[in-house]
Scaffold this active site. Structure first.
Site, PDB file in Angstrom:
ATOM      1  N   CYS A   1     -20.692  29.437  10.751  1.00  0.00           N
ATOM      2  CA  CYS A   1     -21.247  28.484  11.710  1.00  0.00           C
ATOM      3  C   CYS A   1     -22.107  27.375  11.100  1.00  0.00           C
ATOM      4  O   CYS A   1     -22.133  26.257  11.612  1.00  0.00           O
ATOM      5  CB  CYS A   1     -22.091  29.225  12.753  1.00  0.00           C
TER       6      CYS A   1
ATOM      7  N   CYS B   1     -21.056  23.494  10.329  1.00  0.00           N
ATOM      8  CA  CYS B   1     -20.942  22.487  11.388  1.00  0.00           C
ATOM      9  C   CYS B   1     -22.229  22.331  12.197  1.00  0.00           C
ATOM     10  O   CYS B   1     -22.548  21.231  12.656  1.00  0.00           O
ATOM     11  CB  CYS B   1     -19.803  22.840  12.337  1.00  0.00           C
TER      12      CYS B   1
ATOM     13  N   HIS C   1     -19.828  12.885   6.777  1.00  0.00           N
ATOM     14  CA  HIS C   1     -19.172  14.131   6.387  1.00  0.00           C
ATOM     15  C   HIS C   1     -18.348  13.924   5.118  1.00  0.00           C
ATOM     16  O   HIS C   1     -18.895  13.865   4.038  1.00  0.00           O
ATOM     17  CB  HIS C   1     -18.323  14.658   7.540  1.00  0.00           C
TER      18      HIS C   1
END
Length: 561
Positions: A48, A51, A338
């Site tokens: 998790c 992100c 990103h």
């Protein structure tokens, strides 16, 4: 009333009342034992944090704090949080995913683990410890000094066509001979290696795991050998060497998600030299405590690295000619940066600000932002893909986690033959239809007439287990679907085997796809002939566990995509 010892806001109580929940439910995080918290913390790190962030403030994924509030430019206040959603709804989101690009976890986690995570994210997140330069030095292991390494290549492997393949959940890296399709060596690395980078000579493979461990693997030995390791922090994603003439592999830079900083090391030994924090103001002028380093690339035209800081939306150009008197240029773009890659000229770096639905183009020649391009939802290009479009000239391509298209962006060029396309520059000139959202990577090759796109984050099995191939000679045609899971010949599995990360070989005539199964399901590397799209080879072995990213030595060295 309080949540984790903090006064609760009346708006949250009111919000819960509207949902028909009691004030007691609204105010109280689900109870957890110490053992449950430790188990949940490990799952959160593995599945998790990438992100949603270590502090759960969100980026590519949503904010997962128990309670949050924000005020927009018009002064309108919005409140939310995991406590407001409650355990049952959180279980459903975790189990079945979302249309915004979150994968379903019902075939990855057990029902008990899903319930555990639904309760865990309603509790206040712990803040991990910092990681200093001295911590890095304490972790550093020089296994083989430079003067004791081979003076020439001792094997007969064509190193340019070797593939470095991440075996995510095994914490290993497979080096596969691209000429023979045989596994050469499997080495221990950090957990879930995010990327592999190559030295300027193609001799060394540098890996960085999500647990912060960085390694150098020397491929000149008879069998590849790890010669040095160092830990950058507790969560990391990116490394690259210095590439400019006279500085080839002199330094290695690594970026971490936690702590939010980048580190500079000796390129051949990994001896730590410098740590620089990225904490600071966002492009909106707000302080952020966790601005993670998302991606790093080395410039081809200057002695600089391009460092992309996710939460702040700042792109930092780091001049490595004088580390004692470090010079940096900070370029404002958009949140949340990103991944990305070079345009066809290797002058412009294209990086996805994915939660802002934009792509930033950085002119590394002038050191300025060339453009912010609006795109479909959540662009996620990997490195992207470059080709010459018959109508729009040079384009760089990205797929999307949150939308069912592949976007083609016109890029600028100094080449006079492309001057006629100038009016199209820095615009999305075409969107290619995908069967659904959930794309992670697109790829082509200068010798290919195909564009490959995956969709591993799509919740539909048929879509996630396939890749899609567009004909660059006729982009009006629908892409051809290749059922990678079926072509692998592996027995059917309850869990979805996700087809991901197309990667070309050195010659540009093969495309390798990772078929990413669960820990207990056999995975595979499925190889297609790029010209005929026919199955060519399936590499499967008990050691091939959860393969994800694959990096061909030649293509990675030269940024061929």
């Amino acid at each position: 009333m309080s949540i984790a010892g903090k006064p609760i806001l009346a708006g949250v109580v009111a919000g819960f009342s509207l949902l028909g929940l009691s004030i007691a439910q609204a105010n109280t995080a689900p109870a957890m034992t110490d053992a449950e918290k430790e188990a949940a913390k490990q799952i959160y790190f593995e599945r998790c944090a990438g992100c949603h962030g270590v502090l759960r403030k969100g980026a590519t994924g949503k904010n997962l704090e128990p309670h949050w509030s924000k005020t927009d430019a018009d002064g309108k206040k919005t409140e939310g949080g995991t406590l407001k959603l409650g355990t049952k709804r959180l279980e459903n989101i975790i189990a079945y995913g979302t249309e915004g690009g979150m994968v379903n976890y019902d075939d990855i986690l057990t029902k008990e683990e899903i319930n555990l995570m639904a309760r865990y994210i309603q509790n206040t997140p712990d803040v991990p410890p910092e990681f200093s330069l001295q911590d890095m030095k304490d972790s550093w292991k020089l296994i083989v000094p430079v003067d004791q390494r081979p003076k020439k290549q001792l094997n007969k492997i064509n190193l340019k066509n070797v593939f470095a393949i991440t075996l995510r959940d095994a914490g290993k890296l497979a080096l596969v001979d691209g000429d023979t399709h045989k596994i050469w060596k499997i080495l221990d690395t950090g957990y879930a290696v995010h990327i592999s980078r190559l030295s300027a000579s193609g001799r060394y493979v540098y890996t960085v795991g999500r647990d912060g461990l960085t390694t150098i693997i020397d491929m000149w030995y008879e069998e590849p050998t790890t010669v040095a390791t160092v830990r950058l922090g507790s969560d990391a994603r990116s490394v690259d060497t210095s590439k400019f003439k006279g500085y080839e592999d002199k330094y290695l830079i690594g970026g971490t998600y936690w702590p939010p900083q980048y580190s500079i090391m000796d390129g051949e030994t990994l001896e730590p030299i410098k740590v620089v924090s990225t904490r600071g103001q966002t492009v909106d002028g707000e302080y952020h405590p966790e601005p993670r380093v998302a991606s790093i690339v080395a410039s081809h035209i200057k002695p600089e690295w391009v460092v992309n800081v996710k939460e702040t939306g700042q792109i930092i150009l780091v001049d490595y000619t004088d580390l004692k008197n470090l010079k940096t240029t900070t370029i404002e773009s958009a949140k949340f940066l990103h991944d990305g890659g070079w345009d066809i000229s290797k002058r412009y770096f294209m990086v996805a600000a994915n939660a802002s639905n934009k792509v930033a183009a950085v002119d590394t020649k002038t050191g300025k932002l060339a453009a912010l391009v609006d795109t479909a939802k959540i662009p996620h290009p990997g490195r992207g893909a470059n080709f010459i479009h018959p109508q729009f000239g040079p384009v760089w391509t990205t797929g999307h986690l949150g939308d069912d298209v592949v976007s083609l962006i016109s890029t600028a060029s100094d080449d006079p033959k492309f001057a006629k396309y100038k009016d199209h520059n820095w615009k999305v000139v075409q969107e290619l239809k995908m069967p659904g959202a959930g794309n992670l990577f697109v790829k082509t090759h200068p010798k290919s007439k195909n564009l490959w796109a995956d969709a591993p984050m799509n919740p539909e099995r048929e879509v996630a287990e396939s890749v899609y191939v567009y004909d660059l000679n006729d982009l009006s045609k629908a892409p051809k679907r290749l059922d990678v899971a079926k072509d692998s010949g592996l027995p059917e599995s309850k869990a979805i085997r996700r087809a991901t990360h197309p990667e070309y070989n050195e010659a540009g005539d093969e495309v390798w796809i990772s078929l990413w199964g669960g820990k207990t399901d056999q995975s595979a590397i499925v190889i297609y002939d790029d010209k005929t799209l026919k199955l060519k080879k399936v590499i499967t072995d008990p050691a091939i566990v959860t393969p994800t990213g694959k990096f061909n030595v030649f293509n990675t060295m030269h940024d061929v995509y």
